[in-house]
Motif scaffolding. Structure first.
Motif, PDB file in Angstrom:
ATOM      1  N   TYR A   1      55.804   3.999  56.405  1.00  0.00           N
ATOM      2  CA  TYR A   1      55.293   5.321  56.033  1.00  0.00           C
ATOM      3  C   TYR A   1      55.127   6.204  57.260  1.00  0.00           C
ATOM      4  N   VAL A   2      55.515   7.445  57.119  1.00  0.00           N
ATOM      5  CA  VAL A   2      55.325   8.419  58.190  1.00  0.00           C
ATOM      6  C   VAL A   2      54.353   9.485  57.694  1.00  0.00           C
ATOM      7  N   PRO A   3      53.623  10.093  58.606  1.00  0.00           N
ATOM      8  CA  PRO A   3      52.703  11.146  58.170  1.00  0.00           C
ATOM      9  C   PRO A   3      53.443  12.210  57.358  1.00  0.00           C
ATOM     10  N   ALA A   4      52.816  12.622  56.295  1.00  0.00           N
ATOM     11  CA  ALA A   4      53.430  13.621  55.416  1.00  0.00           C
ATOM     12  C   ALA A   4      52.338  14.325  54.637  1.00  0.00           C
ATOM     13  N   GLU A   5      52.624  15.519  54.246  1.00  0.00           N
ATOM     14  CA  GLU A   5      51.726  16.267  53.367  1.00  0.00           C
ATOM     15  C   GLU A   5      52.382  16.359  52.003  1.00  0.00           C
ATOM     16  N   HIS A   6      51.559  16.540  51.004  1.00  0.00           N
ATOM     17  CA  HIS A   6      52.046  16.772  49.646  1.00  0.00           C
ATOM     18  C   HIS A   6      52.927  15.620  49.162  1.00  0.00           C
ATOM     19  N   ILE A   7      52.297  14.488  48.970  1.00  0.00           N
ATOM     20  CA  ILE A   7      52.991  13.281  48.543  1.00  0.00           C
ATOM     21  C   ILE A   7      53.684  13.505  47.207  1.00  0.00           C
ATOM     22  N   TYR A   8      53.025  14.193  46.310  1.00  0.00           N
ATOM     23  CA  TYR A   8      53.643  14.618  45.056  1.00  0.00           C
ATOM     24  C   TYR A   8      53.744  16.137  45.085  1.00  0.00           C
ATOM     25  N   SER A   9      54.883  16.662  44.703  1.00  0.00           N
ATOM     26  CA  SER A   9      54.977  18.110  44.547  1.00  0.00           C
ATOM     27  C   SER A   9      54.217  18.480  43.277  1.00  0.00           C
ATOM     28  N   GLU A  10      53.929  19.748  43.133  1.00  0.00           N
ATOM     29  CA  GLU A  10      53.246  20.176  41.910  1.00  0.00           C
ATOM     30  C   GLU A  10      54.107  19.879  40.683  1.00  0.00           C
ATOM     31  N   GLU A  11      55.404  20.028  40.834  1.00  0.00           N
ATOM     32  CA  GLU A  11      56.319  19.725  39.729  1.00  0.00           C
ATOM     33  C   GLU A  11      56.265  18.239  39.359  1.00  0.00           C
TER      34      GLU A  11
END
Length: 157
Positions: A33-43
């Motif tokens: 895993y790498v740092p990330a934002e918004h694991i799920y999109s709103e869609e």
């Protein structure tokens, strides 16, 4: 505290909790895993809310979403596999409680609600995956009556 279904207006709270969970995974397994934002999109989140066999629930307390749980109920099919039993099972993909609400029984309430729904939908068991580094989660799941089903081993080369 109330347990309820998530709805579209809950996206920002869910996004925050999923970012918190992902940060734990990125810290524990930076090779995966790498740092990330918004694991799920709103869609993606809205799709999860509309799934027939997918369930998205939350624990709300003090006017805030304190924890979330995503799970689905699946019927395993032995049609293409000889020697495999057909049954219905639940699979918890995500369960997380915000740091400030931990150790207050919220995860227990979420797990119990998922278990109740799973039983109502005909599931005979609940499965989930937890990383070995996440000792607190392992102890929690054991306290909820879960047992080790299998081991997945690895060797870095």
């Amino acid at each position: 505290m109330i347990i309820r279904n998530l709805d579209p207006k809950d996206f920002s709270a869910v996004d925050s909790l999923m970012n918190e969970l992902h940060a734990l995974h990125a810290k524990g397994r930076p090779d995966i895993y790498v740092p990330a934002e918004h694991i799920y999109s709103e869609e993606q989140f809205l799709d999860m809310l509309s799934g027939e066999s997918t369930f998205a629930i939350c624990a709300e307390t003090e006017g805030e979403i304190a924890g979330i749980c995503f799970f689905d109920v699946r019927k395993s099919s032995a049609k293409d596999k000889k020697g495999v039993a057909e049954n219905t099972r639940a699979f918890i993909s995500d369960i997380v409680v915000a740091k400030k609400f931990r150790r207050k029984g919220i995860a227990k309430e979420l797990f119990a609600a998922a278990e109740k729904t799973a039983k109502e939908k005909g599931a005979v068991r609940i499965d989930l995956m937890v990383w070995n580094f996440n000792k607190d989660a392992i102890e929690f799941y054991k306290s909820m009556g879960m047992d080790i089903q299998r081991y997945v081993l690895e060797k870095f080369i």
